[in-house]
Motif scaffolding. Structure first.
Motif, PDB file in Angstrom:
ATOM      1  N   LEU A   1      -4.669  -3.905  -4.680  1.00 17.98           N
ATOM      2  CA  LEU A   1      -3.800  -4.897  -3.947  1.00 17.98           C
ATOM      3  C   LEU A   1      -5.467  -5.117  -2.933  1.00 17.98           C
ATOM      4  O   LEU A   1      -5.258  -5.466  -2.196  1.00 17.98           O
ATOM      5  CB  LEU A   1      -3.438  -2.998  -3.377  1.00 17.98           C
ATOM      6  N   GLY A   2      -6.665  -3.796  -2.810  1.00 17.22           N
ATOM      7  CA  GLY A   2      -7.755  -4.776  -2.533  1.00 17.22           C
ATOM      8  C   GLY A   2      -7.598  -6.008  -2.449  1.00 17.22           C
ATOM      9  O   GLY A   2      -8.486  -6.832  -1.994  1.00 17.22           O
ATOM     10  N   PHE A   3      -8.199  -6.605  -4.057  1.00 14.39           N
ATOM     11  CA  PHE A   3      -8.435  -8.364  -3.808  1.00 14.39           C
ATOM     12  C   PHE A   3      -7.262  -8.928  -3.224  1.00 14.39           C
ATOM     13  O   PHE A   3      -7.644 -10.259  -2.513  1.00 14.39           O
ATOM     14  CB  PHE A   3      -8.364  -8.310  -5.857  1.00 14.39           C
TER      15      PHE A   3
ATOM     16  N   THR B   1      -5.872   4.119  -9.486  1.00 15.29           N
ATOM     17  CA  THR B   1      -6.716   3.529  -8.592  1.00 15.29           C
ATOM     18  C   THR B   1      -6.710   1.935  -8.696  1.00 15.29           C
ATOM     19  O   THR B   1      -7.175   1.370  -7.843  1.00 15.29           O
ATOM     20  CB  THR B   1      -8.184   4.096  -9.054  1.00 15.29           C
ATOM     21  N   PHE B   2      -6.831   1.865 -10.757  1.00 14.82           N
ATOM     22  CA  PHE B   2      -6.842   0.221 -10.409  1.00 14.82           C
ATOM     23  C   PHE B   2      -5.548  -0.459  -9.356  1.00 14.82           C
ATOM     24  O   PHE B   2      -6.101  -1.147  -9.358  1.00 14.82           O
ATOM     25  CB  PHE B   2      -7.004  -0.243 -11.936  1.00 14.82           C
TER      26      PHE B   2
ATOM     27  N   VAL C   1      -5.155  11.194  -1.254  1.00 10.66           N
ATOM     28  CA  VAL C   1      -4.972  11.563  -2.762  1.00 10.66           C
ATOM     29  C   VAL C   1      -6.062  11.611  -3.161  1.00 10.66           C
ATOM     30  O   VAL C   1      -5.725  12.716  -4.463  1.00 10.66           O
ATOM     31  CB  VAL C   1      -4.155   9.774  -2.676  1.00 10.66           C
TER      32      VAL C   1
ATOM     33  N   THR D   1      -6.355   7.158   4.071  1.00  4.99           N
ATOM     34  CA  THR D   1      -5.308   7.660   3.207  1.00  4.99           C
ATOM     35  C   THR D   1      -5.652   8.082   1.466  1.00  4.99           C
ATOM     36  O   THR D   1      -4.866   9.199   1.018  1.00  4.99           O
ATOM     37  CB  THR D   1      -3.581   7.179   2.995  1.00  4.99           C
TER      38      THR D   1
ATOM     39  N   VAL E   1      -4.904  -0.216  -6.726  1.00  7.16           N
ATOM     40  CA  VAL E   1      -5.202  -0.196  -5.420  1.00  7.16           C
ATOM     41  C   VAL E   1      -6.855  -1.678  -5.205  1.00  7.16           C
ATOM     42  O   VAL E   1      -6.414  -1.904  -4.145  1.00  7.16           O
ATOM     43  CB  VAL E   1      -5.854   1.219  -5.004  1.00  7.16           C
ATOM     44  N   ILE E   2      -7.249  -1.244  -6.407  1.00  4.44           N
ATOM     45  CA  ILE E   2      -8.445  -2.386  -6.413  1.00  4.44           C
ATOM     46  C   ILE E   2      -7.735  -3.861  -5.994  1.00  4.44           C
ATOM     47  O   ILE E   2      -8.339  -4.509  -5.745  1.00  4.44           O
ATOM     48  CB  ILE E   2      -9.212  -1.609  -7.077  1.00  4.44           C
TER      49      ILE E   2
ATOM     50  N   ARG F   1     -10.327 -17.335  -8.409  1.00  2.00           N
ATOM     51  CA  ARG F   1     -10.345 -15.931  -8.723  1.00  2.00           C
ATOM     52  C   ARG F   1     -10.292 -14.511  -8.116  1.00  2.00           C
ATOM     53  O   ARG F   1     -10.369 -13.819  -8.712  1.00  2.00           O
ATOM     54  CB  ARG F   1     -11.688 -16.261  -9.572  1.00  2.00           C
TER      55      ARG F   1
ATOM     56  N   TYR G   1      -4.985  -8.638  -0.691  1.00  2.00           N
ATOM     57  CA  TYR G   1      -5.501  -8.130   0.749  1.00  2.00           C
ATOM     58  C   TYR G   1      -6.456  -8.661   0.923  1.00  2.00           C
ATOM     59  O   TYR G   1      -6.846  -9.684   2.009  1.00  2.00           O
ATOM     60  CB  TYR G   1      -5.747  -6.833   1.073  1.00  2.00           C
ATOM     61  N   MET G   2      -7.991  -8.690   0.486  1.00  2.06           N
ATOM     62  CA  MET G   2      -8.793  -9.993   0.634  1.00  2.06           C
ATOM     63  C   MET G   2      -8.475 -11.802   0.688  1.00  2.06           C
ATOM     64  O   MET G   2      -8.905 -12.159   2.105  1.00  2.06           O
ATOM     65  CB  MET G   2      -9.806  -9.859  -0.235  1.00  2.06           C
TER      66      MET G   2
ATOM     67  N   PHE H   1       0.357  -1.040   0.209  1.00  2.00           N
ATOM     68  CA  PHE H   1       0.234   0.090   0.314  1.00  2.00           C
ATOM     69  C   PHE H   1       0.937   1.078  -0.122  1.00  2.00           C
ATOM     70  O   PHE H   1       0.239   2.183  -0.987  1.00  2.00           O
ATOM     71  CB  PHE H   1      -0.575   0.072   1.392  1.00  2.00           C
TER      72      PHE H   1
ATOM     73  N   PHE I   1       0.978   2.832  -3.310  1.00  2.00           N
ATOM     74  CA  PHE I   1       0.820   3.694  -3.892  1.00  2.00           C
ATOM     75  C   PHE I   1       0.481   5.137  -3.034  1.00  2.00           C
ATOM     76  O   PHE I   1       0.772   5.742  -4.183  1.00  2.00           O
ATOM     77  CB  PHE I   1      -0.533   2.766  -3.661  1.00  2.00           C
ATOM     78  N   VAL I   2       0.667   4.758  -2.006  1.00  2.00           N
ATOM     79  CA  VAL I   2       1.127   5.913  -1.145  1.00  2.00           C
ATOM     80  C   VAL I   2       1.779   7.344  -1.900  1.00  2.00           C
ATOM     81  O   VAL I   2       1.959   8.063  -2.827  1.00  2.00           O
ATOM     82  CB  VAL I   2       1.694   6.161   0.069  1.00  2.00           C
TER      83      VAL I   2
ATOM     84  N   LEU J   1      -6.426   2.732   6.062  1.00  3.01           N
ATOM     85  CA  LEU J   1      -5.656   2.703   4.435  1.00  3.01           C
ATOM     86  C   LEU J   1      -6.565   3.580   3.377  1.00  3.01           C
ATOM     87  O   LEU J   1      -6.253   4.880   3.250  1.00  3.01           O
ATOM     88  CB  LEU J   1      -5.263   0.808   3.972  1.00  3.01           C
TER      89      LEU J   1
ATOM     90  N   PHE K   1     -16.055   0.025  -1.682  1.00  5.65           N
ATOM     91  CA  PHE K   1     -14.778  -1.728  -1.683  1.00  5.65           C
ATOM     92  C   PHE K   1     -13.779  -1.793  -0.131  1.00  5.65           C
ATOM     93  O   PHE K   1     -14.270  -2.738   0.516  1.00  5.65           O
ATOM     94  CB  PHE K   1     -14.429  -1.514  -3.121  1.00  5.65           C
ATOM     95  N   TYR K   2     -12.757  -1.273  -0.022  1.00  2.00           N
ATOM     96  CA  TYR K   2     -12.268  -0.701   0.508  1.00  2.00           C
ATOM     97  C   TYR K   2     -13.165  -1.550   2.321  1.00  2.00           C
ATOM     98  O   TYR K   2     -12.565  -1.664   2.951  1.00  2.00           O
ATOM     99  CB  TYR K   2     -11.393  -0.005   1.267  1.00  2.00           C
TER     100      TYR K   2
ATOM    101  N   LEU L   1      -0.201  -6.530   3.732  1.00  2.00           N
ATOM    102  CA  LEU L   1       0.073  -6.177   2.341  1.00  2.00           C
ATOM    103  C   LEU L   1       1.802  -6.329   2.501  1.00  2.00           C
ATOM    104  O   LEU L   1       2.365  -5.583   1.451  1.00  2.00           O
ATOM    105  CB  LEU L   1      -0.423  -4.215   2.876  1.00  2.00           C
TER     106      LEU L   1
ATOM    107  N   VAL M   1     -14.424   3.057  -5.119  1.00  2.00           N
ATOM    108  CA  VAL M   1     -12.856   1.865  -4.496  1.00  2.00           C
ATOM    109  C   VAL M   1     -12.838   2.232  -3.110  1.00  2.00           C
ATOM    110  O   VAL M   1     -12.629   0.893  -2.073  1.00  2.00           O
ATOM    111  CB  VAL M   1     -11.605   2.087  -5.081  1.00  2.00           C
TER     112      VAL M   1
ATOM    113  N   PHE N   1     -20.324  -1.943  -5.290  1.00  2.00           N
ATOM    114  CA  PHE N   1     -19.175  -1.224  -5.951  1.00  2.00           C
ATOM    115  C   PHE N   1     -18.694  -0.740  -7.474  1.00  2.00           C
ATOM    116  O   PHE N   1     -18.354   0.055  -7.790  1.00  2.00           O
ATOM    117  CB  PHE N   1     -17.810  -2.094  -5.185  1.00  2.00           C
TER     118      PHE N   1
ATOM    119  N   MET O   1     -14.806  -4.128   2.584  1.00  2.00           N
ATOM    120  CA  MET O   1     -13.839  -5.658   2.777  1.00  2.00           C
ATOM    121  C   MET O   1     -13.854  -5.691   4.243  1.00  2.00           C
ATOM    122  O   MET O   1     -13.977  -7.037   4.698  1.00  2.00           O
ATOM    123  CB  MET O   1     -13.431  -5.301   2.310  1.00  2.00           C
TER     124      MET O   1
ATOM    125  N   PHE P   1      -5.551  -6.864 -12.158  1.00  2.00           N
ATOM    126  CA  PHE P   1      -5.995  -4.725 -11.949  1.00  2.00           C
ATOM    127  C   PHE P   1      -4.655  -4.419 -12.023  1.00  2.00           C
ATOM    128  O   PHE P   1      -4.149  -2.955 -12.270  1.00  2.00           O
ATOM    129  CB  PHE P   1      -6.922  -4.423 -10.542  1.00  2.00           C
TER     130      PHE P   1
ATOM    131  N   PHE Q   1     -15.344   7.308  -9.935  1.00  2.00           N
ATOM    132  CA  PHE Q   1     -14.659   6.040  -9.525  1.00  2.00           C
ATOM    133  C   PHE Q   1     -13.393   5.506  -8.386  1.00  2.00           C
ATOM    134  O   PHE Q   1     -13.735   4.906  -7.728  1.00  2.00           O
ATOM    135  CB  PHE Q   1     -14.273   6.565 -10.417  1.00  2.00           C
ATOM    136  N   GLN Q   2     -13.498   6.966  -7.127  1.00  2.00           N
ATOM    137  CA  GLN Q   2     -12.452   6.778  -6.631  1.00  2.00           C
ATOM    138  C   GLN Q   2     -12.928   6.500  -5.125  1.00  2.00           C
ATOM    139  O   GLN Q   2     -13.131   5.649  -4.962  1.00  2.00           O
ATOM    140  CB  GLN Q   2     -11.930   7.131  -6.763  1.00  2.00           C
TER     141      GLN Q   2
END
Lengths: 488, 509, 143
Positions: free
Chosen positions: B194-196, B188-189, C94, C90, B191-192, B220, B198-199, B145, B148-149, C87, C52-53, B204, C49, C18, C56, B228, C45-46
């Motif tokens: 990364l979210g998957f 953003t893609f 951004v 942050t 981050v998405i 999947r 993380y799930m 993560f 990303f920052v 997370l 989504f997080y 991370l 996400v 989402f 989750m 992503f 769009f953002q």
């Protein structure tokens, strides 16, 4: 002086000449004098190497290790030494000629011209003493790039177009094909060092050998094997000293020299002979010989005719390699020297005619022989040497090639060599005949035409004498070259 | 007592090197703004960048033998805390990024003061450092993560830096805006993705991720996450169909910015991609999902040919070089796709060599823009005579771009062809050399224009100032130097390739 | 797995939302010519996400992850996972930075082009581009 320093010195001297040309660009006499000094010194250094080493092969000196087992490395072996002597010796002659030509013709940018010229010699020295294919390739490309400004020298649209063809074909073949061949060799053999008997035996087999050979043969575009020969006529837009030294001696000979090196030290003659991978190359070379001779017949521009003649003569050497016999290789190697001496004479004569009369077409040169007897006399001797008539040097190399062809039981090749000699007669001698025996038709228009300046007619006369001398020393050169075909 | 303290402090400093080299530019950036004086902005920025460069050299010398430096931020142990890891792969990238930034800054001084109004120059240097911070952070961190920052820190400052070109050409604004839209979608893609991940794993930290992912490559969720991340990073890398932002951004940005971005930003993004492909995921994952056949080979080859062809027909040197960059990214991608040590080495070494080559070329462009007012070919006619030093260095860069032997570019192509032949992919080898022949065409066109054509305008053009010539020549010499002296580049690339290929086991030790 | 089963649809409700939000946002970014609308689309769009997080991190039956004041930790209470929430803090920052930068750029674009419609801008740019890229004259430059 130990051999390694001598090798480096023989490369540093031309490099120094490049710099001195750039520094003293506004002082013509000092500039040209220094370059001449460098040329003489280079020749002496190379002779010194000959004196110390003779025709043995020295150890390899690695300058820089670029990748594991792959470095910038030099050594001395008979073939390379012969090439170095030839190039550095003729550099002196051509430089003198170049001074006369450039001044007599009022060309521009002298400093850039002579700087690039010296740079090309630097590259040639590197090629001659390279101890592995990697080093050779490096200097091969340096030679291409350093001669590009020379071809484009006049800066006219025609010159730029010619230079584009020149560079396109040479860079295209070398990067597109030769580099692949080199890396392929490295990948299968693990080394690129020039080794007696070759490095590929047992590493590669079947049709791959012929494909690899094809990549090399076409990749070495400087050898002007058809169909990659177009650059040589295109390069004729360059000033004549360039055509004389570079496109009759240094560049094209660097090409066939690389072919010889690849044939002898990468593939190995025996390996080529046993696999029969070079049969196709032999036929292609034969085709090149005949086809370019026929094209030469059709050219009225003298330099273009000589260019096609060069293509044909280069294929003699390729043919020598493709025959894969000791005599073929020896004949090919000897032909490097003989053809160089003969062709440089012819080109310098062409330049001499141009300086004196500004004529480029053969049909306009009738009757000039009586006005310029020395130039036309030298042309006759050079032409006879190329044709291969005794007592001129060219007869020996042709003789050896014919024996080589007979050794390989390729009687067709013997026939081709003989036919080609006849074609040589047909495209070279008419000029001499027209020059001496026909009456000029436009002498009234140019009453002030006379023999060209001393600096322009003396060098071809000198090399013409060289053709005669070589006839008597051919045996020595052959003996000198014997180790390259001796069993490893 | 006193010496002991000093010794202790020194030791602590050495331990903190991984974070220091990110922190120093990060802190200097606001400092420049607070100080607010134009004459101090440049020295401060230079000192910060140079210090980071020294630190990067120290780090590289420590890990080039194959070691790993792990740094726990705030003392929190990974996987919960954020970890910084330096191994040969990212130390090499750090070396490139800080080295380029340290050379671009002296160069930028003259170029920036001619291309931008005075009031924005102070802020320019602050943003430059922020961009550098972001790139260094992305490279150093081992926390997904955190990538990303830092990526966003560098991207946001990049958008502004590109927009600074608007004082010369207003199209810089739309270029920056388009890059902002695409870059944000890419991030953003990412981050998405990364979210998957993380799930699927609940962590991370990259090493931890690698460990936990290894059993569930057919999940999947994990595959979607990978897709992503690949697309997101692909936008930043400018992998062929995702490259649309690049030509305009490079063309209209200020010369110094283009130089810096071309040499570093895409390279860092490629590093991240390598890190995710080889360390977080394993090469087997690529094989299993056949991502190689579907994505890497075709797009890499498309980039090599389509972008090179486009480059040939450009009339603006800067735009031509931008398209050539897209083509060169194809080479790196191809090296990755070969999935062997040699291939990976080729990719990493090309990353470095192309960085210095493009830096030299874009520096040359900047000098031309300064002196003749533009980078179109029509502005460059006959400049070989009036700007001999700039032109000679640019030509050296050009022949390194072609990959003529004796230059840095040659080595990377050699390795790439060797890698292809090792796998027996000889048609690929031919395609690689064929596409470098396209480079001959567009580079030679430049050489003809510089040396063989006559200037159209009567304007007398001067040679570029020394402050630009020096960095330019340093880069040009580097192009030659790294063509012969390969201990640093080859050594680092080999260590880096091994570090990456050892995958999670390399991350865990 | 039957993706048409009610159970499946309802069980993944947060993901459906989402995806719908995400696609809405992307569609706006791609289809709208107005630069401000593009930024709005990017925001949607953002935000998708972020949702989504945040969803989750939800643990079914879990409560807010706040450490009890008295310091006594009861293992029977389930807490939601706070890490994704942190997370996304942050990411929100951004996102705000991106939006403000985008809007600032739009203001500058309007100053220079006197329009924030993509088609107007494109026409303006194309005309400049075409005049710039006229062929060179015959002196060596052409290939």
């Amino acid at each position: 002086m130990d051999t390694f320093s001598a090798i480096l010195l023989s490369m540093l001297l031309p490099a120094a000449a490049v710099i001195s040309n750039l520094i003293f660009r506004n002082n013509p006499n000092l500039r040209d004098g220094l370059t001449l000094g460098a040329a003489v010194a280079t020749f002496l250094v190379v002779l010194n190497i000959l004196n110390n080493v003779g025709n043995t092969t020295t150890d390899t000196f690695t300058l820089i290790e670029v990748m594991p087992g792959l470095g910038i490395a030099f050594h001395v072996e008979p073939l390379g030494l012969m090439f170095a002597i030839l190039a550095s010796g003729l550099w002196i002659v051509t430089h003198i000629y170049g001074i006369g030509y450039m001044r007599g013709n009022n060309e521009e940018n002298h400093a850039r011209f002579f700087a690039c010229f010296s740079f090309a010699i630097f590259a040639v020295m590197g090629i001659a003493f390279a101890a592995n294919m990697f080093t050779l390739f490096l200097f091969y490309e340096v030679l291409t790039l350093s001669t590009y400004p020379l071809v484009a020298h006049k800066g006219t649209l025609a010159a730029v177009k010619g230079a584009r063809t020149y560079l396109g074909i040479l860079i295209g073949t070398s990067i597109g094909l030769q580099l692949v061949a080199i890396i392929w060799t490295y990948a299968v053999a693990g080394t690129l060092d020039f080794t007696k008997g070759g490095v590929l035996e047992g590493m590669i087999a079947g049709p791959a050998v012929a494909i690899l050979l094809a990549l090399y043969a076409f990749g070495i575009g400087k050898a002007a094997l058809m169909p990659f020969h177009r650059w040589l006529p295109a390069a004729m837009v360059a000033p004549t000293p360039v055509s004389a030294l570079l496109h009759a001696v240094a560049v094209v000979k660097a090409g066939v020299f690389t072919m010889l090196k690849v044939g002898i030290y990468i593939f190995g003659i025996d390996f080529l002979a046993t696999t029969g991978a070079s049969i196709w190359l032999m036929w292609l070379a034969a085709f090149s010989i005949i086809a370019s001779s026929v094209i030469a017949l059709t050219k009225d521009n003298l330099k273009a005719r000589l260019a096609y003649s060069t293509i044909s003569q280069l294929s003699y050497i390729t043919l020598g390699i493709a025959l894969a016999t000791s005599m073929g290789i020896l004949g090919g190697s000897l032909h490097v020297v003989m053809h160089a001496m003969g062709k440089i004479t012819l080109f310098m004569c062409a330049g001499s005619i141009y300086v004196a009369t500004h004529k480029t077409d053969i049909s306009q040169m009738t009757g000039l022989g009586r006005i310029m007897p020395i130039t036309f006399g030298a042309f006759l001797i050079g032409a006879l040497s190329i044709i291969g008539l005794p007592p001129l040097g060219g007869s020996w190399s042709k003789w050896l090639l014919i024996i080589g062809a007979a050794d390989a039981s390729q009687l067709v090749m013997v026939g081709i060599l003989l036919i080609s000699s006849l074609l040589n007669v047909a495209y070279l001698l008419p000029l001499v005949g027209k020059g001496f025996f026909l009456k000029g038709h436009d002498q009234t228009e140019q009453p002030n035409v006379a023999e060209s300046p001393l600096l322009v007619w003396a060098p071809p006369a000198f090399t013409a004498l060289g053709c005669i001398v070589l006839f008597f020393y051919a045996g020595h050169i052959q003996a000198f070259l014997m180790p390259i075909v001796a069993a490893p | 007592m006193a010496t002991q303290t000093v010794h202790h402090a020194a030791m602590t400093l050495t331990e903190h090197l991984p974070i220091l080299q990110v922190l120093i530019p990060f802190i200097t950036a606001p400092l420049i703004v607070f100080v607010g004086r134009r004459e101090l902005a440049w020295p401060l920025a230079f000192i910060a960048s140079f210090t980071s460069f020294v630190i990067a050299c120290l780090l590289l010398s420590k890990v080039i033998g194959g070691g790993v430096i792990s740094y726990k931020i705030g003392g929190w142990a990974p996987p919960l805390g954020i970890e910084y890891r330096v191994d040969a792969a990212n130390a090499f990238v750090l070396f490139l990024v800080t080295g380029i930034s340290t050379l671009v800054l002296p160069y930028a001084r003259e170029s920036v003061s001619s291309e931008m109004p005075e009031r924005t120059q102070t802020l320019f240097y602050a943003l430059f450092l922020l961009c550098l911070t972001g790139l260094l952070g992305v490279t150093t961190t081992a926390d997904a993560f955190n990538v990303f920052v830092f990526l966003e820190i560098s991207s946001l400052s990049t958008y502004v830096l590109i927009a600074q070109g608007s004082y010369r050409d207003k199209r810089a604004l739309t270029a920056a805006f388009n890059y902002l839209i695409m870059g944000t979608i890419g991030a953003t893609f990412f981050v998405i993705g990364l979210g998957f991940l993380y799930m699927a794993t609940g962590t991370l930290n990259m090493a931890d991720l690698a460990d936990r992912l290894s059993g569930q490559y057919d999940s999947r969720t994990v595959r979607a996450g990978f897709a992503f991340i690949l697309v997101g990073m692909g936008l930043k890398v400018a992998i062929f169909p995702l490259h649309l932002w690049l030509p305009n951004a490079y063309t209209y940005a200020p010369s110094a910015v283009t130089t810096f971005l071309a040499a570093t930003a895409t390279k860092v993004a490629i590093y991240v991609l390598l890190r995710f492909i080889f360390s977080v995921f394993q090469p087997e994952f690529l094989l299993e999902t056949s991502a190689l056949e579907i994505i890497f080979y075709p797009f890499a080859l498309l980039a090599m040919f389509a972008a090179s062809f486009t480059a040939i027909f450009q009339r603006d040197l800067k735009r031509m070089l931008a398209y050539s960059s897209i083509a060169q990214i194809g080479y790196m991608l191809l090296g990755v796709a070969l999935l062997s040590e040699t291939g990976l080495m080729a990719a990493i070494i090309h990353l470095f060599n192309h960085g210095i080559t493009k830096a030299a070329l874009f520096m040359g462009v900047g000098a031309y823009v300064l002196r003749s007012g533009g980078s179109f070919y029509i502005h460059l006619q006959g400049l070989g005579k009036t700007m001999p030093w700039t032109s000679a260095a640019t030509v050296i860069g050009g022949i390194s771009l072609i990959g003529v032997p004796g230059t840095a570019g040659f080595l990377s192509k050699w390795l790439l062809v060797q890698a292809a032949l090792e796998q027996g992919y000889w048609p690929l080898a031919i395609l690689i050399v064929a596409s470098s022949l396209l480079a001959v065409i567009y580079v030679w066109r430049l050489i003809e224009i510089l040396y063989l054509s006559t200037p159209t305008s009567e304007k007398v053009v001067q040679e570029a100032p020394l402050s630009m010539l020096l960095p330019l020549w340093l880069m040009a010499i580097a192009c030659i130097y790294f063509g012969f002296e390969t201990d640093i580049t080859m050594g680092a690339a080999k260590a880096a390739a091994q570090a990456l290929l050892s995958g999670s086991s390399g991350m865990m030790n | 797995m039957n993706i048409f089963a009610t159970e499946f649809i309802l069980g993944h409700l947060n993901y459906w939302l989402f995806i719908i939000l995400m696609m809405t946002g992307l569609y706006i970014v791609i289809s709208k010519g107005n630069l401000v609308k593009k930024i709005v689309g990017l925001n949607i769009f953002q935000t998708s996400v972020f949702m989504f997080y945040i969803s989750m991190g939800k643990v079914s039956g879990g409560t807010a992850p706040i450490f009890p004041l008295d310091g006594v930790y009861d293992p029977s209470i389930a807490y939601s996972n706070p890490l994704p929430h942190v997370l996304i803090l942050t990411a929100i920052v951004v996102g705000i930075a991106t939006t403000s930068l985008g809007l600032a750029l739009i203001i500058r674009i309007r100053e220079e082009y006197h329009s924030i419609e993509e088609e107007h801008i494109t026409i303006l740019e194309d005309t400049v581009f075409q005049t710039e890229n006229l062929p060179l004259d015959g002196k060596g430059g052409s290939i």
